[in-house]
Design a protein around this motif. Structure first.
Motif, short mmCIF file in Angstrom:
data_model
loop_
_atom_site.label_atom_id
_atom_site.label_comp_id
_atom_site.label_asym_id
_atom_site.label_seq_id
_atom_site.Cartn_x
_atom_site.Cartn_y
_atom_site.Cartn_z
N ALA A 1 -4.52 8.33 -5.12
CA ALA A 1 -3.16 8.60 -4.69
C ALA A 1 -2.92 8.08 -3.27
O ALA A 1 -3.79 8.19 -2.40
CB ALA A 1 -2.88 10.10 -4.74
N GLU A 2 -1.75 7.52 -3.05
CA GLU A 2 -1.39 7.11 -1.70
C GLU A 2 -0.91 8.30 -0.87
O GLU A 2 -0.90 8.24 0.36
CB GLU A 2 -0.29 6.04 -1.76
N VAL B 1 -12.54 10.91 -2.86
CA VAL B 1 -12.14 9.52 -3.08
C VAL B 1 -13.28 8.73 -3.72
O VAL B 1 -13.07 7.94 -4.66
CB VAL B 1 -11.69 8.86 -1.76
N LYS B 2 -14.51 8.93 -3.24
CA LYS B 2 -15.67 8.24 -3.82
C LYS B 2 -15.82 8.58 -5.30
O LYS B 2 -16.08 7.70 -6.14
CB LYS B 2 -16.94 8.60 -3.06
N ILE B 3 -15.69 9.85 -5.63
CA ILE B 3 -15.80 10.26 -7.03
C ILE B 3 -14.71 9.61 -7.86
O ILE B 3 -14.95 9.09 -8.95
CB ILE B 3 -15.74 11.80 -7.15
N PHE C 1 -6.60 10.03 -10.29
CA PHE C 1 -6.05 10.26 -11.63
C PHE C 1 -6.19 8.99 -12.48
O PHE C 1 -6.41 7.89 -11.98
CB PHE C 1 -4.58 10.68 -11.55
N ASN C 2 -6.08 9.20 -13.79
CA ASN C 2 -6.02 8.09 -14.76
C ASN C 2 -7.25 7.17 -14.68
O ASN C 2 -7.13 5.98 -14.42
CB ASN C 2 -4.74 7.27 -14.55
N SER D 1 -5.36 5.75 3.46
CA SER D 1 -4.89 4.38 3.62
C SER D 1 -5.59 3.48 2.62
O SER D 1 -6.73 3.72 2.22
CB SER D 1 -5.15 3.88 5.04
N ARG D 2 -4.90 2.41 2.19
CA ARG D 2 -5.49 1.49 1.21
C ARG D 2 -6.70 0.78 1.80
O ARG D 2 -7.67 0.50 1.08
CB ARG D 2 -4.45 0.46 0.78
N GLU D 3 -6.69 0.53 3.11
CA GLU D 3 -7.83 -0.13 3.74
C GLU D 3 -9.07 0.77 3.67
O GLU D 3 -10.18 0.31 3.38
CB GLU D 3 -7.50 -0.47 5.20
N TRP D 4 -8.87 2.05 3.95
CA TRP D 4 -9.98 3.00 3.92
C TRP D 4 -10.53 3.14 2.50
O TRP D 4 -11.75 3.17 2.29
CB TRP D 4 -9.52 4.34 4.47
N VAL D 5 -9.64 3.22 1.54
CA VAL D 5 -10.06 3.34 0.14
C VAL D 5 -10.91 2.14 -0.26
O VAL D 5 -11.95 2.28 -0.91
CB VAL D 5 -8.84 3.50 -0.79
#
Length: 499
Positions: free
Chosen positions: A81-82, A70-72, A111-112, A305-309
């Motif tokens: 991605a969700e 996720v960090k990368i 992605f993207n 989760s969006r919060e974690w991201v």
């Protein structure tokens, strides 16, 4: 094969690239089991039923591996991605003990995105990212008895599964178009920037010489003025920045030669040869359907989760482009000087040398001077020189303390590069310390005056600039070890002249 020149290749064809970079994550355990990832262990000592694919074993996802992915993705300006899941990529090869690789196929975690890279003239080129997905590494095959170290011609092969299952992130670009003649430069600049970004994130050391970061270089050509992509080749596991550039250039020339002669490009993998910068055929390249991908039934989907991201996004460290701008200001460099530092790959060595105690100007001086010269002569990366920033900082300190002059310091650096020990050891073993004691210098000064009476007379008559010749004579007599400033003072004192 007699290749057409690079210029002739670009006169007729437009190169299109795709770069696939595999990064081994610096986790303590493997991606789907608890085996250690530490390098250097006895072969096949870091394995278990899960990473060997034995019946009844079940994988468990490494949470740190997911976090690193996720960090990368965030640092590459990707969408996260969700919901995503792993897939089985089915193929047989001896270094793949399960006969499939656990990877991600049509549902990657990131992605993207894009990464802006700086070229040698200071311009910026945007490389668009298709995806960054999680997977596991394969084992290591060692082919014994052949002339090339590859399987063809080998007498037998050895397999080490310690690396099988180590977490990987594969970062895949979209087709890179518009680079033209600068395609090899863009390829090298992209992998360089990506390596710096990975290191800044702290998710991997990204040491290409240790296989922690590897690049597959895809190249195709299309006739100038056309839109349809040509057939691509994929040069596998290129393991240095310089080699990425060389492999790209060679493949452009090879494709152009084949096409100009009326031939057809075969879609295949190729091997890069460091010794001459060429590539040779590997195997016919499979299409995605040949791998018979299907969702991994033993692993649950990943749903960040969006919060974690957003927490991870907020916690990202200073990224390379921002850091470079800050360092340029701190070091007081012009845009031109900073670009030279970037082109030499000297940012990190200089920064680490400063952190080890050297002044910024001295750190830059040695890395951009003596060490950059050696890197150019040997055709290696600056960061690969066998000297550490701490050792360079010690050399700078010895100069500042008056124990070495620049000439002697260069000799010390040469000795450290040759493996003769730490800077202080070299100074002692070779007897390289600056001689500044008046009693030790007095005889050499007297001899220089006696041997050069005409010059001494000019100095006595007030032509003080002529003292340089006598200083040079003393330096020669002492093999460059005299303290030049003290020598000058002694000469003027003995001749009764004030400076």
């Amino acid at each position: 094969m007699n290749l057409v020149s690079y210029e002739d290749a670009l006169a007729s064809y437009d190169p299109v690239m795709g770069l696939e970079v595999h990064v081994e994550l610096g986790t303590k355990t493997k991606m789907f089991c608890g085996c250690s990832t530490e390098l250097g262990a006895e072969p096949n000592s870091q394995t278990c039923p899960t990473c060997l694919g034995l019946p009844g074993s079940l994988p468990v996802v490494n949470a740190t591996g997911v976090e690193s992915a996720v960090k990368i993705g965030l640092a590459l300006n990707c969408e996260i991605a969700e919901w995503c899941r792993f897939a089985r990529k089915n193929y047989f090869y001896p270094d793949m003990p399960k006969n499939f690789q656990t990877s991600q196929y049509d549902e990657p975690i990131a992605f993207n995105g894009y990464l802006d890279v700086q070229l040698e003239d200071g311009s910026t080129f945007r490389v668009e990212i298709e995806r960054a997905h999680m997977e596991e590494d394969t084992g290591k095959s060692t082919h014994v008895g052949g002339a090339t170290g590859r399987i063809h011609g080998a007498e037998y092969s050895l397999l080490d599964y310690n690396r099988a299952g180590i977490p990987l992130i594969e970062i895949v670009t979209k087709p890179i178009v518009g680079a033209g003649a600068r395609a090899p430069e863009v390829a090298k600049a992209y992998v360089t920037e990506l390596r710096e970004l990975i290191r800044a994130l702290g998710v991997s050391e990204a040491r290409m010489d240790k296989g922690q970061m590897r690049c597959d270089v895809n190249v195709s050509l299309r006739p100038n003025g056309t839109e349809k992509f040509g057939t691509r080749s994929e040069t596998k596991n290129v393991n240095s920045l310089r080699s990425v550039e060389r492999a790209t250039r060679f493949e452009i020339q090879r494709h152009a030669t084949v096409l100009t002669d009326g031939g057809t490009i075969v879609q295949e993998t190729r091997h890069f040869h460091e010794e001459n910068g060429s590539t040779t055929s590997g195997r016919i390249k499979e299409e995605a359907e040949d791998y018979r991908y299907f969702p991994e039934p033993d692993l649950v989907p990943i749903a960040p989760s969006r919060e974690w991201v957003e927490e991870l996004r907020a916690g990202l460290p200073e990224l390379p482009r921002v850091r470079r701008a800050r360092l340029q200001a701190e070091w007081g460099l012009s845009d031109k000087d900073m670009q030279a530092v970037l082109n030499a790959g000297a940012v990190e060595p200089i920064q680490e040398t400063i952190a080890a105690g050297a002044p910024a100007d001295q750190a830059r001086k040695w890395w951009m001077g003596e060490l950059a010269r050696r890197a150019n002569e040997t055709g290696t990366e600056l960061s690969e020189q066998p000297i550490t920033p701490a050792q360079v900082a010690r050399v700078a300190a010895l100069v500042a303390e008056g124990k070495l002059n620049d000439k002697l310091a260069r000799q010390v650096i040469e000795a450290v590069l040759a493996g003769e020990g730490e800077p202080d050891e070299v100074v002692e073993k070779r007897g390289l310390a600056v001689v500044s004691d008046d009693s030790a210098l007095g005889a050499a000064v007297d001899q220089a005056i006696a041997d050069n009476e005409a010059i001494a007379a000019k100095i006595r008559d007030g032509k003080v600039a002529a003292v340089g010749a006598l200083v040079g004579a003393v330096m020669k007599a002492t093999r460059g070890q005299a303290d030049a400033a003290r020598v000058k003072d002694l000469i003027l004192e003995k001749l009764g002249v004030s400076a």
